[in-house]
Design a protein around this motif. Structure first.
Motif, PDB file in Angstrom:
ATOM      1  N   THR A  96       0.845  -1.189   0.000  1.00  8.58           N
ATOM      2  CA  THR A  96       0.000   0.000   0.000  1.00  8.58           C
ATOM      3  C   THR A  96       0.877   1.234   0.000  1.00  8.58           C
ATOM      4  O   THR A  96       1.847   1.310   0.760  1.00  8.58           O
ATOM      5  N   LYS A  97       0.532   2.203  -0.840  1.00  7.06           N
ATOM      6  CA  LYS A  97       1.303   3.449  -0.908  1.00  7.06           C
ATOM      7  C   LYS A  97       0.959   4.316   0.293  1.00  7.06           C
ATOM      8  O   LYS A  97      -0.201   4.585   0.576  1.00  7.06           O
ATOM      9  N   TYR A  98       1.985   4.773   1.032  1.00  7.80           N
ATOM     10  CA  TYR A  98       1.798   5.640   2.198  1.00  7.80           C
ATOM     11  C   TYR A  98       2.340   7.013   1.827  1.00  7.80           C
ATOM     12  O   TYR A  98       3.512   7.148   1.506  1.00  7.80           O
ATOM     13  N   ALA A  99       1.463   8.052   1.880  1.00  7.08           N
ATOM     14  CA  ALA A  99       1.872   9.355   1.361  1.00  7.08           C
ATOM     15  C   ALA A  99       1.591  10.512   2.314  1.00  7.08           C
ATOM     16  O   ALA A  99       1.568  11.655   1.896  1.00  7.08           O
ATOM     17  N   ASP A 100       1.399  10.264   3.601  1.00  2.51           N
ATOM     18  CA  ASP A 100       1.152  11.353   4.554  1.00  2.51           C
ATOM     19  C   ASP A 100       2.470  12.091   4.784  1.00  2.51           C
ATOM     20  O   ASP A 100       3.368  11.602   5.462  1.00  2.51           O
ATOM     21  N   TRP A 101       2.597  13.292   4.215  1.00  2.00           N
ATOM     22  CA  TRP A 101       3.875  14.012   4.205  1.00  2.00           C
ATOM     23  C   TRP A 101       4.374  14.308   5.617  1.00  2.00           C
ATOM     24  O   TRP A 101       5.571  14.249   5.873  1.00  2.00           O
ATOM     25  N   PHE A 102       3.479  14.640   6.562  1.00  2.00           N
ATOM     26  CA  PHE A 102       3.919  14.991   7.914  1.00  2.00           C
ATOM     27  C   PHE A 102       4.611  13.808   8.586  1.00  2.00           C
ATOM     28  O   PHE A 102       5.704  13.942   9.139  1.00  2.00           O
ATOM     29  N   TRP A 103       3.991  12.630   8.531  1.00  2.04           N
ATOM     30  CA  TRP A 103       4.578  11.477   9.208  1.00  2.04           C
ATOM     31  C   TRP A 103       5.807  10.955   8.469  1.00  2.04           C
ATOM     32  O   TRP A 103       6.730  10.417   9.094  1.00  2.04           O
ATOM     33  N   LEU A 104       5.841  11.120   7.162  1.00  2.00           N
ATOM     34  CA  LEU A 104       7.045  10.738   6.423  1.00  2.00           C
ATOM     35  C   LEU A 104       8.219  11.629   6.832  1.00  2.00           C
ATOM     36  O   LEU A 104       9.329  11.138   7.088  1.00  2.00           O
ATOM     37  N   LYS A 105       7.981  12.935   6.919  1.00  2.36           N
ATOM     38  CA  LYS A 105       9.048  13.863   7.326  1.00  2.36           C
ATOM     39  C   LYS A 105       9.425  13.643   8.794  1.00  2.36           C
ATOM     40  O   LYS A 105      10.598  13.724   9.161  1.00  2.36           O
ATOM     41  N   THR A 106       8.431  13.352   9.644  1.00  2.00           N
ATOM     42  CA  THR A 106       8.704  13.107  11.067  1.00  2.00           C
ATOM     43  C   THR A 106       9.554  11.852  11.239  1.00  2.00           C
ATOM     44  O   THR A 106      10.499  11.840  12.037  1.00  2.00           O
ATOM     45  N   THR A 107       9.232  10.803  10.512  1.00  5.90           N
ATOM     46  CA  THR A 107      10.032   9.576  10.581  1.00  5.90           C
ATOM     47  C   THR A 107      11.463   9.836  10.133  1.00  5.90           C
ATOM     48  O   THR A 107      12.420   9.430  10.803  1.00  5.90           O
ATOM     49  N   ASP A 108      11.611  10.541   9.018  1.00  2.71           N
ATOM     50  CA  ASP A 108      12.949  10.912   8.556  1.00  2.71           C
ATOM     51  C   ASP A 108      13.679  11.757   9.595  1.00  2.71           C
ATOM     52  O   ASP A 108      14.878  11.598   9.813  1.00  2.71           O
ATOM     53  N   MET A 109      12.940  12.670  10.232  1.00  2.00           N
ATOM     54  CA  MET A 109      13.533  13.547  11.245  1.00  2.00           C
ATOM     55  C   MET A 109      14.157  12.720  12.372  1.00  2.00           C
ATOM     56  O   MET A 109      15.309  12.929  12.748  1.00  2.00           O
ATOM     57  N   PHE A 110      13.393  11.766  12.918  1.00  2.00           N
ATOM     58  CA  PHE A 110      13.912  10.981  14.042  1.00  2.00           C
ATOM     59  C   PHE A 110      15.074  10.082  13.624  1.00  2.00           C
ATOM     60  O   PHE A 110      16.062   9.955  14.353  1.00  2.00           O
ATOM     61  N   ILE A 111      14.975   9.481  12.451  1.00  2.00           N
ATOM     62  CA  ILE A 111      16.055   8.604  11.982  1.00  2.00           C
ATOM     63  C   ILE A 111      17.329   9.414  11.747  1.00  2.00           C
ATOM     64  O   ILE A 111      18.417   9.054  12.234  1.00  2.00           O
ATOM     65  N   ASN A 112      17.210  10.512  11.020  1.00  2.00           N
ATOM     66  CA  ASN A 112      18.395  11.317  10.703  1.00  2.00           C
ATOM     67  C   ASN A 112      18.969  12.002  11.939  1.00  2.00           C
ATOM     68  O   ASN A 112      20.189  12.132  12.075  1.00  2.00           O
ATOM     69  N   THR A 113      18.111  12.451  12.859  1.00  2.00           N
ATOM     70  CA  THR A 113      18.604  13.050  14.104  1.00  2.00           C
ATOM     71  C   THR A 113      19.384  12.020  14.917  1.00  2.00           C
ATOM     72  O   THR A 113      20.424  12.342  15.495  1.00  2.00           O
ATOM     73  N   SER A 114      18.907  10.791  14.943  1.00  2.00           N
ATOM     74  CA  SER A 114      19.638   9.733  15.651  1.00  2.00           C
ATOM     75  C   SER A 114      21.029   9.552  15.061  1.00  2.00           C
ATOM     76  O   SER A 114      22.021   9.430  15.795  1.00  2.00           O
ATOM     77  N   PHE A 115      21.120   9.545  13.726  1.00  2.00           N
ATOM     78  CA  PHE A 115      22.418   9.390  13.077  1.00  2.00           C
ATOM     79  C   PHE A 115      23.342  10.576  13.375  1.00  2.00           C
ATOM     80  O   PHE A 115      24.523  10.390  13.676  1.00  2.00           O
ATOM     81  N   VAL A 116      22.797  11.784  13.291  1.00  2.00           N
ATOM     82  CA  VAL A 116      23.615  12.982  13.536  1.00  2.00           C
ATOM     83  C   VAL A 116      24.122  12.997  14.972  1.00  2.00           C
ATOM     84  O   VAL A 116      25.311  13.226  15.230  1.00  2.00           O
ATOM     85  N   LEU A 117      23.233  12.751  15.934  1.00  2.00           N
ATOM     86  CA  LEU A 117      23.651  12.781  17.341  1.00  2.00           C
ATOM     87  C   LEU A 117      24.613  11.646  17.672  1.00  2.00           C
ATOM     88  O   LEU A 117      25.524  11.824  18.493  1.00  2.00           O
ATOM     89  N   LEU A 118      24.436  10.502  17.036  1.00  2.00           N
ATOM     90  CA  LEU A 118      25.389   9.407  17.227  1.00  2.00           C
ATOM     91  C   LEU A 118      26.763   9.799  16.690  1.00  2.00           C
ATOM     92  O   LEU A 118      27.784   9.556  17.346  1.00  2.00           O
ATOM     93  N   ALA A 119      26.804  10.449  15.539  1.00  2.00           N
ATOM     94  CA  ALA A 119      28.080  10.908  14.963  1.00  2.00           C
ATOM     95  C   ALA A 119      28.723  11.963  15.855  1.00  2.00           C
ATOM     96  O   ALA A 119      29.941  11.943  16.077  1.00  2.00           O
ATOM     97  N   VAL A 120      27.913  12.884  16.391  1.00  2.00           N
ATOM     98  CA  VAL A 120      28.445  13.910  17.300  1.00  2.00           C
ATOM     99  C   VAL A 120      29.012  13.253  18.562  1.00  2.00           C
ATOM    100  O   VAL A 120      30.085  13.639  19.045  1.00  2.00           O
ATOM    101  N   ALA A 121      28.312  12.250  19.086  1.00  2.00           N
ATOM    102  CA  ALA A 121      28.799  11.556  20.283  1.00  2.00           C
ATOM    103  C   ALA A 121      30.119  10.839  20.013  1.00  2.00           C
ATOM    104  O   ALA A 121      31.048  10.903  20.824  1.00  2.00           O
ATOM    105  N   VAL A 122      30.217  10.180  18.867  1.00  2.00           N
ATOM    106  CA  VAL A 122      31.463   9.489  18.511  1.00  2.00           C
ATOM    107  C   VAL A 122      32.598  10.496  18.364  1.00  2.00           C
ATOM    108  O   VAL A 122      33.719  10.266  18.853  1.00  2.00           O
ATOM    109  N   CYS A 123      32.321  11.620  17.719  1.00  2.00           N
ATOM    110  CA  CYS A 123      33.350  12.659  17.570  1.00  2.00           C
ATOM    111  C   CYS A 123      33.756  13.222  18.938  1.00  2.00           C
ATOM    112  O   CYS A 123      34.941  13.480  19.180  1.00  2.00           O
ATOM    113  N   GLY A 124      32.785  13.410  19.821  1.00  2.00           N
ATOM    114  CA  GLY A 124      33.091  13.901  21.172  1.00  2.00           C
ATOM    115  C   GLY A 124      33.966  12.940  21.945  1.00  2.00           C
ATOM    116  O   GLY A 124      34.915  13.343  22.623  1.00  2.00           O
ATOM    117  N   VAL A 125      33.662  11.654  21.844  1.00  2.00           N
ATOM    118  CA  VAL A 125      34.482  10.644  22.531  1.00  2.00           C
ATOM    119  C   VAL A 125      35.885  10.621  21.930  1.00  2.00           C
ATOM    120  O   VAL A 125      36.888  10.575  22.658  1.00  2.00           O
TER     121      VAL A 125
END
Length: 177
Positions: free
Chosen positions: A131-160
């Motif tokens: 089924t095609k899922y096209a709700d733009w808000f939840w698609l952007k929100t999902t991307d937001m949480f995934i990408n924020t996790s990656f960015v903060l993980l990279a910042v933590a690794v750089c800090g360590v």
């Protein structure tokens, strides 16, 4: 008959209490996910037998909701308690560490990262179970949480890596001169 006694817990320090809570939570997670994969995992989905409909999916979801809710409640309680009991005379410096600046910087980084990753997140429709899922808000929100996790993980690794490297001590020595 044995009973559980909490009398000796008064003698424990915060590290020992947090260790025991961690072990209990890890044990609960192991039991719930072990049960999920070992009990009725291969039950076919009625509408489409090519998909699985594990028997204990609801248990895993409720367990996750409970963990997230407890975590949020404890986080809000911790922030509230630390703000109420903070010593204003130290100006946010604890054991010669600028704790207030670190907390403010971390909060600002999180907020900025959430805003930036939401703005740049993809709103392209995706196909989920045919089924095609096209709700733009939840698609952007999902991307937001995934990408924020990656960015903060990279910042933590750089800090360590920065902390381990010793550059911060060299910079401090240069600033004292």
């Amino acid at each position: 008959m044995t009973h559980i006694s909490f009398k000796h817990t008064k003698d424990l320090d915060s590290e020992q209490i947090s260790k025991r809570i961690l072990f209990v939570v890890v044990a609960l997670i192991a039991v719930v996910f072990g049960a999920f994969f070992l009990i009725g995992y291969d039950i076919p989905y009625e509408d489409d037998p090519s998909f699985n409909a594990p028997l204990l999916t609801d248990l895993v979801l409720v367990f996750i909701y409970v963990l997230v809710t407890v975590t949020l409640v404890l986080a809000v309680a911790s922030v509230t308690l630390s703000v109420k009991t903070r010593d204003k005379s130290t100006q946010g410096i604890v054991n010669n560490v600028p704790a207030a600046k670190i907390a403010l910087g971390t909060t600002a980084l999180l907020f900025a990262c959430l805003c930036l990753t939401f703005a740049t997140g993809s709103d392209e429709p995706v196909t989920v179970n045919g089924t095609k899922y096209a709700d733009w808000f939840w698609l952007k929100t999902t991307d937001m949480f995934i990408n924020t996790s990656f960015v903060l993980l990279a910042v933590a690794v750089c800090g360590v890596a920065f902390g381990i490297s010793g550059y911060n001590r060299k910079i401090r020595r240069l600033n004292k001169r």
